[in-house]
Motif scaffolding. Structure first.
Motif, PDB file in Angstrom:
ATOM      1  N   SER A  49      -4.838   3.377   7.430  1.00 47.66           N
ATOM      2  CA  SER A  49      -3.712   4.216   7.004  1.00 47.66           C
ATOM      3  C   SER A  49      -4.100   4.994   5.758  1.00 47.66           C
ATOM      4  N   LEU A  61       1.734   1.275   8.654  1.00 42.65           N
ATOM      5  CA  LEU A  61       0.955   0.595   7.624  1.00 42.65           C
ATOM      6  C   LEU A  61      -0.042  -0.341   8.300  1.00 42.65           C
ATOM      7  N   ARG A  66      -7.309   5.474   1.409  1.00 44.60           N
ATOM      8  CA  ARG A  66      -7.289   4.815   2.720  1.00 44.60           C
ATOM      9  C   ARG A  66      -7.236   3.304   2.539  1.00 44.60           C
ATOM     10  N   ARG A  91      -2.714   7.284   2.356  1.00 42.31           N
ATOM     11  CA  ARG A  91      -1.586   7.569   1.478  1.00 42.31           C
ATOM     12  C   ARG A  91      -1.955   8.711   0.550  1.00 42.31           C
ATOM     13  N   THR A 138      -5.958  10.942  -2.500  1.00 40.71           N
ATOM     14  CA  THR A 138      -5.806  10.543  -1.106  1.00 40.71           C
ATOM     15  C   THR A 138      -6.589   9.254  -0.926  1.00 40.71           C
ATOM     16  N   CYS A 150       4.372   8.243  -3.685  1.00 41.85           N
ATOM     17  CA  CYS A 150       3.384   7.890  -2.674  1.00 41.85           C
ATOM     18  C   CYS A 150       3.986   8.135  -1.302  1.00 41.85           C
ATOM     19  N   PHE A 200       0.835  -1.200   0.000  1.00 38.80           N
ATOM     20  CA  PHE A 200       0.000   0.000   0.000  1.00 38.80           C
ATOM     21  C   PHE A 200       0.872   1.254   0.000  1.00 38.80           C
ATOM     22  N   ASP A 201       2.055   1.140   0.600  1.00 38.65           N
ATOM     23  CA  ASP A 201       2.962   2.280   0.712  1.00 38.65           C
ATOM     24  C   ASP A 201       3.817   2.491  -0.538  1.00 38.65           C
ATOM     25  N   VAL A 220       2.929   7.617   2.773  1.00 36.39           N
ATOM     26  CA  VAL A 220       1.994   7.070   3.749  1.00 36.39           C
ATOM     27  C   VAL A 220       2.198   7.792   5.068  1.00 36.39           C
ATOM     28  N   GLN A 221       1.086   8.138   5.710  1.00 40.17           N
ATOM     29  CA  GLN A 221       1.139   8.782   7.016  1.00 40.17           C
ATOM     30  C   GLN A 221       0.953   7.720   8.090  1.00 40.17           C
TER      31      GLN A 221
END
Length: 185
Positions: free
Chosen positions: A72, A68, A90, A74, A88, A62, A49-50, A64-65
């Motif tokens: 989360s 993971l 999720r 991104r 943005t 990308c 995902f990241d 990610v905040q």
């Protein structure tokens, strides 16, 4: 794509993993790609995902905040040529046992409102070697001024590019991995 012409296994996976709640103003579809690479290798790319840019050609960056995990977020930067620059997203589901990833778009400068996708990855044998069946489904609002067919066609075209790239990257890695044939007894 509709359910006609699908194998029993394909129908089973779609019924099990690809459930979307669909409203009147939305379109939905699914695509299937057979990849000549083992499932663990394909899943190692899909689950990131990241780092969607590892195989998604329209993603340039990308971020990610946080950790993971489910929920989360991104921030994705989209390459020029598409009618968007940012998205943005999720993480809704990341199941390493069943090999299922679900992502929802929650913002960005594009017209994909209420977009949600599910990707599932399944082992299969292709030409006597370990292979992978990848199924991606989605649901999205039909933007004002567009038809359901136009919207589905656009999203399917993007997904087809992503799936082709996923197959290309996975198959390149599989050749480096030298996957041995499965003995048919």
């Amino acid at each position: 794509m509709n359910a006609r012409g699908l194998s029993g296994v394909e129908k089973e996976y779609i019924n099990k993993h690809h459930k979307h709640e669909i409203k009147d103003n939305q379109c939905t579809s699914f695509l299937i790609k057979h990849v000549k690479a083992p499932v663990h290798l394909v899943w190692s790319l899909v689950r990131r995902f990241d780092q969607p840019q590892k195989y998604k050609p329209f993603v340039s960056r990308c971020v990610v905040q946080g950790n993971l995990e489910i929920g989360s977020l991104r921030e994705v930067d989209v390459k020029s040529g598409l009618p968007a620059t940012t998205s943005t997203e999720r993480l809704e589901l990341l199941d390493d046992n069943e090999h299922v990833l679900s992502v929802r778009i929650i913002g960005g400068d594009h017209r994909l409102r209420n977009y949600s996708s599910i990707v599932s990855v399944h082992p299969e044998v292709i030409e006597g070697r370990p292979g992978t069946m990848v199924i991606e489904s989605f649901v999205v609002d039909v933007p004002e001024g567009n038809t359901k067919d136009e919207t589905c066609y656009f999203v399917e075209a993007l997904i087809k590019c992503n799936l082709k790239s996923l197959a290309d990257v996975s198959e390149r890695l599989a050749v480096q991995d030298r996957t041995e044939p499965i003995d048919c007894v």
